[in-house]
Design an enzyme around this catalytic site. Structure first.
Site, PDB file in Angstrom:
ATOM      1  N   ARG A  11       0.838  -1.206   0.000  1.00 56.24           N
ATOM      2  CA  ARG A  11       0.000   0.000   0.000  1.00 56.24           C
ATOM      3  C   ARG A  11       0.876   1.260   0.000  1.00 56.24           C
ATOM      4  O   ARG A  11       1.017   1.938  -1.009  1.00 56.24           O
ATOM      5  CB  ARG A  11      -0.925  -0.005   1.242  1.00 56.24           C
ATOM      6  CG  ARG A  11      -2.147   0.884   1.098  1.00 56.24           C
ATOM      7  CD  ARG A  11      -1.913   2.368   1.380  1.00 56.24           C
ATOM      8  NE  ARG A  11      -1.364   2.612   2.711  1.00 56.24           N
ATOM      9  CZ  ARG A  11      -0.909   3.799   3.090  1.00 56.24           C
ATOM     10  NH1 ARG A  11      -0.936   4.828   2.261  1.00 56.24           N
ATOM     11  NH2 ARG A  11      -0.396   3.949   4.293  1.00 56.24           N
ATOM     12  N   ASP A  12       1.523   1.544   1.114  1.00 50.48           N
ATOM     13  CA  ASP A  12       2.302   2.777   1.261  1.00 50.48           C
ATOM     14  C   ASP A  12       3.462   2.821   0.271  1.00 50.48           C
ATOM     15  O   ASP A  12       3.822   3.888  -0.243  1.00 50.48           O
ATOM     16  CB  ASP A  12       2.825   2.836   2.706  1.00 50.48           C
ATOM     17  CG  ASP A  12       3.379   4.198   3.079  1.00 50.48           C
ATOM     18  OD1 ASP A  12       3.282   5.124   2.264  1.00 50.48           O
ATOM     19  OD2 ASP A  12       3.924   4.321   4.183  1.00 50.48           O
ATOM     20  N   HIS A 203       6.843   4.247  13.135  1.00 49.40           N
ATOM     21  CA  HIS A 203       6.843   4.266  11.667  1.00 49.40           C
ATOM     22  C   HIS A 203       7.869   5.322  11.250  1.00 49.40           C
ATOM     23  O   HIS A 203       7.537   6.492  11.080  1.00 49.40           O
ATOM     24  CB  HIS A 203       5.424   4.613  11.177  1.00 49.40           C
ATOM     25  CG  HIS A 203       5.236   4.587   9.699  1.00 49.40           C
ATOM     26  ND1 HIS A 203       4.483   3.632   9.052  1.00 49.40           N
ATOM     27  CD2 HIS A 203       5.711   5.384   8.723  1.00 49.40           C
ATOM     28  CE1 HIS A 203       4.485   3.861   7.748  1.00 49.40           C
ATOM     29  NE2 HIS A 203       5.236   4.931   7.517  1.00 49.40           N
ATOM     30  N   HIS A 205      10.619   6.921   8.786  1.00 46.93           N
ATOM     31  CA  HIS A 205      11.146   6.986   7.420  1.00 46.93           C
ATOM     32  C   HIS A 205      12.664   7.126   7.496  1.00 46.93           C
ATOM     33  O   HIS A 205      13.207   7.613   8.479  1.00 46.93           O
ATOM     34  CB  HIS A 205      10.495   8.129   6.651  1.00 46.93           C
ATOM     35  CG  HIS A 205       9.146   7.744   6.106  1.00 46.93           C
ATOM     36  ND1 HIS A 205       8.579   8.333   5.012  1.00 46.93           N
ATOM     37  CD2 HIS A 205       8.274   6.779   6.515  1.00 46.93           C
ATOM     38  CE1 HIS A 205       7.400   7.769   4.769  1.00 46.93           C
ATOM     39  NE2 HIS A 205       7.188   6.828   5.666  1.00 46.93           N
ATOM     40  N   CYS A 236      10.045   9.368  -0.796  1.00 42.13           N
ATOM     41  CA  CYS A 236       9.527  10.419   0.062  1.00 42.13           C
ATOM     42  C   CYS A 236       8.935  11.503  -0.821  1.00 42.13           C
ATOM     43  O   CYS A 236       9.663  12.149  -1.571  1.00 42.13           O
ATOM     44  CB  CYS A 236      10.641  10.997   0.917  1.00 42.13           C
ATOM     45  SG  CYS A 236      10.092  12.365   1.938  1.00 42.13           S
ATOM     46  N   ASN A 245      10.276   5.092   3.163  1.00 46.03           N
ATOM     47  CA  ASN A 245      10.084   4.091   4.197  1.00 46.03           C
ATOM     48  C   ASN A 245      11.363   3.373   4.612  1.00 46.03           C
ATOM     49  O   ASN A 245      12.230   3.111   3.783  1.00 46.03           O
ATOM     50  CB  ASN A 245       9.086   3.043   3.700  1.00 46.03           C
ATOM     51  CG  ASN A 245       7.653   3.515   3.810  1.00 46.03           C
ATOM     52  OD1 ASN A 245       7.228   3.931   4.882  1.00 46.03           O
ATOM     53  ND2 ASN A 245       6.915   3.471   2.711  1.00 46.03           N
TER      54      ASN A 245
END
Lengths: 299, 299
Positions: A11-12, A203, A205, A236, A245
């Protein structure tokens, strides 16, 4: 000690890649990810097809996933229509999102933080009745691309607004990857004063290469759950060319070598990244991937 | 709090790049690095020209460096001939090297650890008379490419053998970048029990993306000196395609954002990396470089 990993690449990750991956390729990718032993994976989102064309096949994809995979999956939903779709497709967990910066929510979804949380109230009520777990993403918990440093008290305020939602987990996002361990420490010290550590996931990055150091600090402070993306998939959007990520490979290398249990095979994650890398025709930014792929390809 | 950075790209970096950089280009690169505010830089080594052709111009290069740069420089010397060359060229600091793994020293220089240290005794005596500072690299302090995990007691034994050398600093090298913070913690807990923390520098490779987490842990335990290489220059000779040295950009981002003083301009380091990147025609693996170079090039 067990550390939970939530894999967000389908997804992300894919949502931030310019190339659109076919449903069949996504299915193969997700199957490869699941074979690694992952127990939590965000497989897609139910958003307007014109908004995120990369994920416009969420219904078709969902019909191809086995019940076993669905039981370990979550899907992102932006509104009640998305929620209904998730329910119809047999998911037991949804993710919703807000941020700790009003400028960020305003620019992204044209709402204040409060308004964004209010917009999810109907979903929250329905989820309680339907027995659906809710995971909440809070973006910009350390830095905002528009406001800069975010005071931890602002994050705490945001979380306080979520109390009626009963989320089983809140994922704290360093959306632009600008945070360092001392930032993470300040934030967690405040939050863990009021809330239990098992409510939170980190989470981070990896935009500036700080993600693993932030994970290490978070574990020291009691966090046992982290989000990551195979191959570091998903750039990003706020810094062209930069990595986004944290790569699941780097997270796994750190966790396994540090003696934590993950239940996930690093080799199989690298194999999954290598599969999607060829489809996307891109370089994988994960240092662990780069270090190990020649050895894995030899065998 | 001040953190010392020893920049190793002109020696350790360029030595591991296949392309040979001209003396004039090296001079320009070193000048750019010095303009950033760096106070310690390993500029070259005096080794046999046929062994490391990348650095065969060490005499010519040295004649072009200003006294100011030389006063902030060190050079690697493998033997007394190299030492004499360093002295003749006006350097005040030399670096010598050994390892914490006999397999590693045997494969690299065909000596045991003890033999390698013995081979430096003449240099050590001369340096004391000549007023030359000695910096010692110990490789494989956490993992060895041949032996795997290295017990911290083996590192302590190696350091004990150096007591007559009076090195002003010992650089502890995680040569294959395989270590995680818990490894670093075990090692430092043992060493700092006997030796003062200001005797040591951390030299972490970023092969698996763990370097910053190891730096963070080292600072917590009292270490205030680290080696790094602009742009992460210098691949890992033990893992083809993998990154080697920790990038000075990533280190600086971490240090500055964490509130430590470095005296070094991150922007100017990125500019130096960008210069050498074009000459080497290679991608820079530093995530901080990747995130910031578009912004810097815009201005």
């Amino acid at each position: 000690m067990k550390i939970k990993i939530t894999e967000v690449s389908p997804r992300d990750g894919l949502q931030n890649e310019s190339k659109i991956v076919s449903t069949e390729e996504k299915l193969l990718f997700i199957n490869k990810l699941m074979e690694s032993g992952l127990e939590h994976i965000e497989v897609t989102s139910f958003v307007r097809k014109d908004r995120i064309p990369q994920l416009s096949d969420s219904n078709e994809l969902s019909q191809l996933l086995t019940d076993d995979i669905k039981s370990k999956s979550s899907v992102l939903v932006p509104n009640l229509i998305g929620y209904e779709n998730a329910l119809k497709n047999g998911y037991k967990e949804i993710a919703i999102f807000t941020a700790a910066s009003d400028s960020f929510t305003k620019k992204n979804i044209n709402m204040s933080i409060k308004e964004s949380i209010k917009s999810f109230e109907d979903i929250s009520k329905r989820a309680l009745i339907d027995g659906i777990r809710i995971r909440v993403y809070i973006s910009t918990v350390l830095y905002c691309p528009y406001e800069g440093y975010i005071n931890p008290s602002k994050v705490l305020e945001t979380i306080n607004l979520l109390e009626n939602f009963l989320p089983y987990e809140i994922s704290l996002g360093d959306t632009i990857g600008a945070g360092v361990p001392s930032d993470t420490e300040k934030l967690l010290n405040l939050l863990l004063n009021k809330y239990p550590s098992n409510l939170f996931a980190g989470h981070f990055h990896d935009t500036y290469g700080m993600a693993i150091a932030n994970v290490a600090k978070s574990i020291e402070l009691g966090i046992r759950s982290f989000d990551s993306s195979s191959g570091g998939l998903g750039g990003c959007p706020y810094a062209k060319g930069a990595s986004g990520n944290l790569a699941t490979e780097d997270l796994l290398y750190f966790l396994i070598k540090s003696g934590y249990e993950t239940g996930v095979s690093l080799e199989k994650i690298i194999s999954a990244s290598n599969y999607i890398r060829k489809i996307l025709n891109k370089d994988i930014s994960s240092k662990t991937f780069q270090a190990l792929i020649p050895k894995i390809e030899e065998n």
